[in-house]
Design an enzyme around this catalytic site. Structure first.
Site, PDB file in Angstrom:
ATOM      1  N   ASP A   1      -7.050  -2.765   2.523  1.00 48.52           N
ATOM      2  CA  ASP A   1      -5.957  -3.721   2.356  1.00 48.52           C
ATOM      3  C   ASP A   1      -6.344  -5.132   2.793  1.00 48.52           C
ATOM      4  O   ASP A   1      -5.580  -6.078   2.571  1.00 48.52           O
ATOM      5  CB  ASP A   1      -4.732  -3.273   3.163  1.00 48.52           C
ATOM      6  CG  ASP A   1      -4.176  -1.959   2.672  1.00 48.52           C
ATOM      7  OD1 ASP A   1      -3.914  -1.850   1.463  1.00 48.52           O
ATOM      8  OD2 ASP A   1      -4.031  -1.032   3.486  1.00 48.52           O
TER       9      ASP A   1
ATOM     10  N   ASP B   1       0.854  -1.175   0.000  1.00 44.82           N
ATOM     11  CA  ASP B   1       0.000   0.000   0.000  1.00 44.82           C
ATOM     12  C   ASP B   1       0.903   1.242   0.000  1.00 44.82           C
ATOM     13  O   ASP B   1       2.116   1.137   0.224  1.00 44.82           O
ATOM     14  CB  ASP B   1      -0.882  -0.048   1.258  1.00 44.82           C
ATOM     15  CG  ASP B   1      -1.717   1.190   1.431  1.00 44.82           C
ATOM     16  OD1 ASP B   1      -2.400   1.585   0.468  1.00 44.82           O
ATOM     17  OD2 ASP B   1      -1.683   1.776   2.529  1.00 44.82           O
TER      18      ASP B   1
ATOM     19  N   ASP C   1      -2.388  -0.684   5.790  1.00 45.71           N
ATOM     20  CA  ASP C   1      -2.788   0.029   6.998  1.00 45.71           C
ATOM     21  C   ASP C   1      -4.289   0.264   7.122  1.00 45.71           C
ATOM     22  O   ASP C   1      -4.723   0.890   8.090  1.00 45.71           O
ATOM     23  CB  ASP C   1      -2.100   1.399   7.040  1.00 45.71           C
ATOM     24  CG  ASP C   1      -2.759   2.401   6.092  1.00 45.71           C
ATOM     25  OD1 ASP C   1      -2.947   2.059   4.893  1.00 45.71           O
ATOM     26  OD2 ASP C   1      -3.114   3.491   6.547  1.00 45.71           O
TER      27      ASP C   1
ATOM     28  N   ASP D   1      -0.316   5.175   1.015  1.00 50.84           N
ATOM     29  CA  ASP D   1      -0.630   6.068   2.129  1.00 50.84           C
ATOM     30  C   ASP D   1      -0.720   5.286   3.435  1.00 50.84           C
ATOM     31  O   ASP D   1      -1.446   4.294   3.539  1.00 50.84           O
ATOM     32  CB  ASP D   1      -1.949   6.795   1.877  1.00 50.84           C
ATOM     33  CG  ASP D   1      -1.835   7.860   0.805  1.00 50.84           C
ATOM     34  OD1 ASP D   1      -0.764   8.475   0.707  1.00 50.84           O
ATOM     35  OD2 ASP D   1      -2.819   8.070   0.070  1.00 50.84           O
TER      36      ASP D   1
ATOM     37  N   LYS E   1      -8.646  -4.592  -4.104  1.00 47.38           N
ATOM     38  CA  LYS E   1      -7.205  -4.710  -4.302  1.00 47.38           C
ATOM     39  C   LYS E   1      -6.760  -6.165  -4.462  1.00 47.38           C
ATOM     40  O   LYS E   1      -5.901  -6.481  -5.294  1.00 47.38           O
ATOM     41  CB  LYS E   1      -6.459  -4.100  -3.114  1.00 47.38           C
ATOM     42  CG  LYS E   1      -6.454  -2.590  -3.045  1.00 47.38           C
ATOM     43  CD  LYS E   1      -5.521  -2.168  -1.913  1.00 47.38           C
ATOM     44  CE  LYS E   1      -5.461  -0.684  -1.736  1.00 47.38           C
ATOM     45  NZ  LYS E   1      -4.473  -0.302  -0.696  1.00 47.38           N
TER      46      LYS E   1
END
Length: 227
Positions: A180, A10, A176, A12, A153
């Site tokens: 995810d 990931d 995070d 951010d 994702k």
């Protein structure tokens, strides 16, 4: 000596500085030197992770917009249509709410399959309008993403693995946020940085001690040392 495992990262909250703003430049060299595929899987608009790969100097393997766009290095695959998300944005603004990015809105200008709304905007009416259009709102901690509920994702990562030819059971993912979780579900080992939300922490195989890029870099060093 064993090879590095494929990585799914990931952006951010995972490759960023502890103050949340901006990539941590310490990640550049480890990613460039990694001798296995590195997939950037993010909620950001498609051009951003492509540019990240370009400037780091790694193959452009990208899952963008929470799975809405997948770039295998050869083909760009669109798994959702942005029109419904745009309709939600128009109704949200007509109800008196701003998307929160200013008149130029570079956050959404190049977005292909979804719409992002600033995290300080009211999400209650946004979720209601999105539901009327059959869409969902995903809170990444940085923005509310209005998206088709089907692509995610994890699906995008699976597509890249099939096209590029690496074993997902050998892959490692770091993230995070709730977006995810689907990535964590398709890889062999998953890690949440210490600043992760509860959904990511609950889904991960391990919660790292470090926050943001600190946690990710420590993990990369550990993986390298264990080869």
């Amino acid at each position: 000596m064993t090879a590095d495992p494929p990585l799914v990262l990931d952006v951010d909250g995972t490759l960023t500085r502890p103050d949340k703003w901006g990539l941590d430049p310490r990640v550049f060299d480890p990613l460039r030197e990694w001798d296995a595929p590195v997939v950037i899987a993010t909620g950001k608009a498609f051009p951003y992770p492509v540019a990240l790969c370009h400037f780091v100097g790694i193959p452009q393997l990208v899952v963008a917009e929470n799975g809405g766009v997948v770039y295998t290095g050869d083909d760009v695959l669109f798994t959702a249509d942005r029109e419904a998300a745009r309709a939600v944005a128009r109704e949200y603004e007509a109800a008196g709410h701003s998307l929160g990015w200013g008149s130029e809105d570079t956050v959404n200008r190049w977005r292909e399959t979804e719409v992002a709304v600033a995290i300080d905007r009211p999400d209650g009416p946004l979720r209601e309008i999105a539901a009327e259009h059959g869409l969902e709102v995903v809170d990444t901690g940085y923005a509310y993403h209005v998206k088709d509920p089907a692509p995610n994702k994890g699906d995008g990562v699976r597509t890249i693995a099939e096209r590029v030819g690496f074993d997902l059971e050998e892959a490692v993912a770091v993230g995070d946020s709730e977006n995810d979780v689907s990535t964590f579900e398709v890889v062999g080992r998953s890690y949440a940085v210490a600043n992760a939300d509860d959904a990511a922490k609950d889904a991960a195989d391990e919660v790292l001690e470090g926050i943001h890029a600190d946690g990710t870099l420590t993990l990369l060093e550990r993986l390298r040392d264990s080869r």
